[in-house]
Design an enzyme around this catalytic site. Structure first.
Site, PDB file in Angstrom:
ATOM      1  N   ASP A 111      -6.689  17.691 -15.045  1.00  0.00           N
ATOM      2  CA  ASP A 111      -6.943  16.208 -15.607  1.00  0.00           C
ATOM      3  C   ASP A 111      -6.628  16.159 -17.080  1.00  0.00           C
ATOM      4  O   ASP A 111      -7.252  16.619 -17.971  1.00  0.00           O
ATOM      5  CB  ASP A 111      -8.313  15.946 -15.382  1.00  0.00           C
ATOM      6  CG  ASP A 111      -8.895  14.420 -15.927  1.00  0.00           C
ATOM      7  OD1 ASP A 111      -8.132  13.746 -16.489  1.00  0.00           O
ATOM      8  OD2 ASP A 111      -9.887  14.123 -15.290  1.00  0.00           O
ATOM      9  N   ARG A 127       0.772  -1.255   0.048  1.00  0.00           N
ATOM     10  CA  ARG A 127       0.105   0.064  -0.049  1.00  0.00           C
ATOM     11  C   ARG A 127       0.878   1.377   0.001  1.00  0.00           C
ATOM     12  O   ARG A 127       0.645   2.406  -0.584  1.00  0.00           O
ATOM     13  CB  ARG A 127      -0.923   0.033   1.345  1.00  0.00           C
ATOM     14  CG  ARG A 127      -1.640   1.235   1.394  1.00  0.00           C
ATOM     15  CD  ARG A 127      -3.111   1.200   1.919  1.00  0.00           C
ATOM     16  NE  ARG A 127      -2.888   0.470   3.530  1.00  0.00           N
ATOM     17  CZ  ARG A 127      -2.282   1.141   4.384  1.00  0.00           C
ATOM     18  NH1 ARG A 127      -1.803   2.363   4.381  1.00  0.00           N
ATOM     19  NH2 ARG A 127      -2.230   0.394   5.548  1.00  0.00           N
ATOM     20  N   TYR A 163     -15.255  15.670 -15.593  1.00  0.00           N
ATOM     21  CA  TYR A 163     -15.659  14.293 -15.627  1.00  0.00           C
ATOM     22  C   TYR A 163     -16.932  14.229 -14.237  1.00  0.00           C
ATOM     23  O   TYR A 163     -16.507  14.944 -13.278  1.00  0.00           O
ATOM     24  CB  TYR A 163     -14.634  13.666 -15.328  1.00  0.00           C
ATOM     25  CG  TYR A 163     -14.993  12.095 -15.193  1.00  0.00           C
ATOM     26  CD1 TYR A 163     -15.334  11.257 -16.172  1.00  0.00           C
ATOM     27  CD2 TYR A 163     -15.058  11.505 -13.952  1.00  0.00           C
ATOM     28  CE1 TYR A 163     -15.565   9.926 -16.058  1.00  0.00           C
ATOM     29  CE2 TYR A 163     -15.295   9.939 -13.666  1.00  0.00           C
ATOM     30  CZ  TYR A 163     -15.471   9.450 -14.676  1.00  0.00           C
ATOM     31  OH  TYR A 163     -15.952   7.928 -14.798  1.00  0.00           O
ATOM     32  N   LYS A 173      -7.948   4.639 -19.342  1.00  0.00           N
ATOM     33  CA  LYS A 173      -8.203   5.137 -20.642  1.00  0.00           C
ATOM     34  C   LYS A 173      -6.972   5.212 -21.521  1.00  0.00           C
ATOM     35  O   LYS A 173      -6.514   3.876 -21.796  1.00  0.00           O
ATOM     36  CB  LYS A 173      -8.756   6.533 -20.636  1.00  0.00           C
ATOM     37  CG  LYS A 173      -9.744   6.854 -19.422  1.00  0.00           C
ATOM     38  CD  LYS A 173     -11.184   6.009 -19.828  1.00  0.00           C
ATOM     39  CE  LYS A 173     -12.122   6.359 -18.514  1.00  0.00           C
ATOM     40  NZ  LYS A 173     -12.352   7.569 -17.993  1.00  0.00           N
TER      41      LYS A 173
HETATM   42  C1  LIG Z   1     -12.696   8.038 -16.782  1.00  0.00           C
HETATM   43  C2  LIG Z   1     -12.252   9.342 -16.293  1.00  0.00           C
HETATM   44  C3  LIG Z   1     -12.127   9.751 -14.949  1.00  0.00           C
HETATM   45  C4  LIG Z   1     -12.291   8.986 -13.993  1.00  0.00           C
HETATM   46  O1  LIG Z   1     -11.277   7.606 -13.926  1.00  0.00           O
HETATM   47  P1  LIG Z   1     -11.905   6.008 -13.461  1.00  0.00           P
HETATM   48  O2  LIG Z   1     -10.602   5.471 -13.629  1.00  0.00           O
HETATM   49  O3  LIG Z   1     -12.906   5.777 -14.177  1.00  0.00           O
HETATM   50  O4  LIG Z   1     -12.117   6.350 -11.982  1.00  0.00           O
HETATM   51  C5  LIG Z   1     -11.528  11.045 -14.720  1.00  0.00           C
HETATM   52  N1  LIG Z   1     -11.371  12.063 -15.547  1.00  0.00           N
HETATM   53  C6  LIG Z   1     -11.821  11.710 -16.941  1.00  0.00           C
HETATM   54  C7  LIG Z   1     -11.459  12.653 -18.009  1.00  0.00           C
HETATM   55  C8  LIG Z   1     -12.292  10.438 -17.317  1.00  0.00           C
HETATM   56  O5  LIG Z   1     -12.651   9.958 -18.544  1.00  0.00           O
END
Ligand SMILES: *Cc1c(COP(=O)(O)O)cnc(C)c1O
Length: 393
Positions: A183, A58, A111, A208
């Site tokens: 992000d 962890r 998001y 992603k």
């Molecule tokens: C999918 C996504 C998230 C969240 O990510 P997870 O891995 O599903 O928790 C945050 N920001 C963007 C732009 C995303 O596409």
């Protein structure tokens, strides 16, 4: 040859290199929860930080560290903190940097859950928020208050594809003594490096593009400087937002082909966006690579390419959206993005169906809006598939 100054595609393969006694080419999966010490003295030194050594997964793990080092290197940052999901990364940042009485300024179309938790969970900790259209810089300036502690943006934003000027946003944030968090999921470090443009912290949903194969959920944070890293890492560790070694291994494996995957998908995206823009059943297309995009020039300046995400509006609205979804055969009808397979999604009948039409429209999510994540199949197959489905409308 020194490996410190490699170009991006070479860094993808070699950053986060790991040496073991067998000379393994790939970082092994250290699927262990704990690590034994050589002696009481060694254990004590690992805990105090005097000796380098792993203690407990962890806290840190060699497979995970290799991935963290690799992504940090790609983002030109100080170091990385991998998390169990993209939302784990978002939560780590919020929990570390917002305390009772703090205020956050953010973009209205980020998001969903990244905004959702601020509006539903964080108020109980005494945290306030203001959501604005941050693609208009004067809105950011107006929203900042004396207790504002963070400017948080996503660019291009989801699903409106608004592009926010990272350099200008960083200047505003720093003038007010607060960090800019970006992000960078939609671009990946291959197409955009926010830390180079002045951001303090960058995060990704590795689910992603970074992993790219739709087989894990994971997240990562990279900070520009040591001080934010030192603030964030203990929060990830102690709130238990850590990633699992096997997931980290898969993310690192996927990362190596990021550039070739994105080059291919992006090449197809440009062709598909132009085809859709000229299609009689489509009223508009939002794609950073089209001259018609609201922030085309800015996108060209701050991104190294227009990416693989396309939003478009069907003239036939909600019903047309449903018909399209029911008739695509190659594209998977699914949320998420950034994988090798083409995905299609209709927010009004799917992800955003529980939100009232009025609130949806305010966030730019119209009834006929379709979001397309272009994969690496043959572009002709992808287009033939959409064309036959559009014919059904
Ligand atoms: C999918 C996504 C998230 C969240 O990510 P997870 O891995 O599903 O928790 C945050 N920001 C963007 C732009 C995303 O596409």
């Amino acid at each position: 040859m020194k490996k410190d100054n490699l170009r991006f595609s070479s860094k993808l393969i070699h950053a986060g290199d790991h040496k073991d006694q067998y000379g393994s080419a790939i970082v092994p999966i250290y699927q262990t929860s704990t690590f034994s010490f050589e002696s009481a003295d060694h254990g004590a030194k690992c805990f105090s930080g005097e000796a380098e050594g792993y203690i407990y997964t962890r806290i840190a793990n060699p497979t995970i560290r290799a991935l963290e080092k690799a992504v940090a290197s790609l983002e030109n940052g100080y170091d990385g903190i991998a998390t169990s999901s993209g939302m784990g990364a978002v939560s780590t940042i919020y929990m570390a940097l917002l305390s009772n009485g703090a205020h956050i300024v953010s973009h209205n179309a980020i998001y969903g859950p990244a905004r959702g938790i601020i509006e539903t969970i964080f108020p109980k900790f005494g945290i306030e928020s203001t959501y604005i259209d941050a693609s208009k810089l004067e809105n950011i300036e107006k929203a900042i208050k004396p207790n504002t502690k963070m400017l948080y943006i996503e660019t291009p934003a989801n699903p409106t594809m608004d592009i926010i000027d990272i350099k200008a946003a960083a200047e505003i944030a720093h003038k007010h003594g607060i960090p800019l968090v970006v992000d960078n999921t939609f671009c990946s470090p291959y197409l955009q490096r926010p830390l180079d443009l002045g951001a303090d912290i960058v995060l990704h949903s590795m689910t992603k593009f970074i992993n790219g194969h739709a087989d894990i959920v994971g997240g990562i944070i990279v900070t520009k400087e040591k001080d934010y890293y030192d603030k964030l890492r203990p929060v990830m560790i102690n709130l238990g937002f850590n990633i699992d070694p096997h997931q980290a291994f898969l993310a690192h494996r996927g990362l190596k082909t990021l550039a070739v995957r994105m080059d291919r998908a992006q090449e197809s995206s440009i062709i598909i966006a132009e085809y859709l823009e000229n299609h009689p059943k489509v009223s508009w297309v939002k794609y950073p690579g089209l001259k018609s995009h609201q922030n085309y020039e800015l996108g060209k300046k701050q991104m190294d390419g227009p990416g693989c995400m396309i939003s478009f509006e069907l003239k036939g609205g909600l019903d047309a959206g449903k018909i399209l979804m029911d008739n695509v055969q190659l594209a998977l009808l699914a949320v998420s993005l950034g994988g090798v397979e083409t995905l299609i999604q209709h927010p009004a009948s799917m992800t955003h169906s529980k939100i009232s039409k009025e609130h949806r429209e305010k966030a730019g999510i119209t009834d006929g809006l379709v979001r397309f994540s272009v994969g690496i199949e043959d572009v002709n197959d992808i287009m033939e598939d959409i064309e036959q489905a559009l014919q059904m409308i």
